[in-house]
Design a protein around this motif. Sequence first.
Motif, PDB file in Angstrom:
ATOM      1  N   ASP B  63      42.307  10.537  36.322  1.00 51.50           N
ATOM      2  CA  ASP B  63      43.382  10.591  37.319  1.00 51.50           C
ATOM      3  C   ASP B  63      43.661  12.021  37.767  1.00 51.50           C
ATOM      4  O   ASP B  63      43.865  12.292  38.940  1.00 51.50           O
ATOM      5  CB  ASP B  63      44.682  10.018  36.735  1.00 51.50           C
ATOM      6  CG  ASP B  63      44.707   8.502  36.804  1.00 51.50           C
ATOM      7  OD1 ASP B  63      44.093   7.957  37.745  1.00 51.50           O
ATOM      8  OD2 ASP B  63      45.329   7.878  35.931  1.00 51.50           O
ATOM      9  N   LYS B  64      43.697  12.920  36.802  1.00 46.92           N
ATOM     10  CA  LYS B  64      44.128  14.287  37.084  1.00 46.92           C
ATOM     11  C   LYS B  64      43.017  15.139  37.673  1.00 46.92           C
ATOM     12  O   LYS B  64      43.266  16.001  38.504  1.00 46.92           O
ATOM     13  CB  LYS B  64      44.600  14.948  35.781  1.00 46.92           C
ATOM     14  CG  LYS B  64      46.092  15.124  35.702  1.00 46.92           C
ATOM     15  CD  LYS B  64      46.441  16.102  34.604  1.00 46.92           C
ATOM     16  CE  LYS B  64      47.926  16.007  34.298  1.00 46.92           C
ATOM     17  NZ  LYS B  64      48.248  16.381  32.946  1.00 46.92           N
ATOM     18  N   VAL B  65      41.788  14.928  37.183  1.00 47.39           N
ATOM     19  CA  VAL B  65      40.724  15.888  37.516  1.00 47.39           C
ATOM     20  C   VAL B  65      39.466  15.240  38.091  1.00 47.39           C
ATOM     21  O   VAL B  65      38.995  15.629  39.157  1.00 47.39           O
ATOM     22  CB  VAL B  65      40.333  16.705  36.251  1.00 47.39           C
ATOM     23  CG1 VAL B  65      39.276  17.746  36.613  1.00 47.39           C
ATOM     24  CG2 VAL B  65      41.552  17.381  35.643  1.00 47.39           C
ATOM     25  N   LEU B  66      38.921  14.254  37.399  1.00 55.61           N
ATOM     26  CA  LEU B  66      37.568  13.796  37.729  1.00 55.61           C
ATOM     27  C   LEU B  66      37.481  13.072  39.071  1.00 55.61           C
ATOM     28  O   LEU B  66      36.453  13.123  39.740  1.00 55.61           O
ATOM     29  CB  LEU B  66      37.024  12.887  36.614  1.00 55.61           C
ATOM     30  CG  LEU B  66      36.945  13.515  35.221  1.00 55.61           C
ATOM     31  CD1 LEU B  66      36.352  12.511  34.225  1.00 55.61           C
ATOM     32  CD2 LEU B  66      36.110  14.797  35.239  1.00 55.61           C
ATOM     33  N   ALA B  67      38.558  12.387  39.450  1.00 53.17           N
ATOM     34  CA  ALA B  67      38.520  11.621  40.697  1.00 53.17           C
ATOM     35  C   ALA B  67      39.644  12.069  41.628  1.00 53.17           C
ATOM     36  O   ALA B  67      40.712  12.474  41.174  1.00 53.17           O
ATOM     37  CB  ALA B  67      38.656  10.130  40.406  1.00 53.17           C
ATOM     38  N   ASN B  68      39.387  12.023  42.913  1.00 50.88           N
ATOM     39  CA  ASN B  68      40.421  12.266  43.914  1.00 50.88           C
ATOM     40  C   ASN B  68      40.883  10.908  44.439  1.00 50.88           C
ATOM     41  O   ASN B  68      40.125  10.224  45.125  1.00 50.88           O
ATOM     42  CB  ASN B  68      39.854  13.116  45.059  1.00 50.88           C
ATOM     43  CG  ASN B  68      40.886  13.356  46.161  1.00 50.88           C
ATOM     44  OD1 ASN B  68      41.875  12.638  46.268  1.00 50.88           O
ATOM     45  ND2 ASN B  68      40.640  14.362  46.971  1.00 50.88           N
TER      46      ASN B  68
END
Lengths: 245, 79
Positions: B63-68
């Motif tokens: 949620d925070k980093v890997l995916a937009n």
Amino acid sequence: MRFGVIVFPGSNCDEDAYHAARDVFGQEAEYLWHKDTELKGADVLILPGGFAHGDYLRTGAMARFSPIMGPVRAFAERGGPVLGICNGFQILLESGLLPGAMLRNRGLKYRCEHVHLRVEQTDTPFTGKARAGQVLRIPIGHGEGNYFAPAEMLKQIEANRQVVLRYTDPNGVLNDDWNPNGSVNAIAAVCNERRNVVGMMPHPERACEVLLGGVDGRVIFESVLASLRSAESLALQPQSAGRAS
Amino acid sequence: MRARVFVTLKPSVFDPQGRTIAEALHSLGYQNVEDVRQGKYFELDLATTETATARALAAEVADKVLANPVIESYRIEVE
């Protein structure tokens, strides 16, 4: 006026922005390292182009965790003018300071060329000196400038008049052949709802001197200088808030 | 534990890379490959033995980093 140019590891247009502010427009300019936690009295912030933190995961994805982004967000929330250019635009999108996201260019090629941009909105601090419908010729240089917003968000952006610049032909007519990256609705620049934060893929700082092949980028800088001067003379909030930070 | 995170563009988002790969496959004669969607795959080695903890941690990171979330969705497998 005092420009704050934010430098991330991997920024590579920071010196161009600094040069434009200082040498072309005779203003004060200050580099702000991404680990800095204060804005050193900047009146206007520029997030320059480049490849912040390497852009290995997604363009702009890691930069939003840089310590400087806290003060940048606070500055934006106080109404201070913030301009993201190219990678700086991508960072503002990933930070949620602007709506939407960037995809790889349609055609997958890195595009490095002059484009034509029609000014859609003149009530932002960065386009106030332009005419609505004016066509600017400014260079781009990017592989991921294919602006995207989901249908509902796009509708909102258009309804709020947040599209600041669109790619057009040299006469200012929308034409998909002149859209260099496949951006939805030919969007080249957007602003936030409050209109003080603007992101644009083209590089106005590279189009401020005849020697560089054109001066159409000057209006972006002239606009923010005029906006800051009028804010100062009216003693409005963005100025004093910027100084107080 | 190990978590696998698959990040893909949402179905409504145009995938220029996937499209280009599909066209390349067509030019190689694979007409039966109708479309290609490209994505990212992450393996996370997690310092936990609890499946629920592992899944929650992987989801938080995604949620925070890997995916937009504007353009991408993700799926997690934990083992």
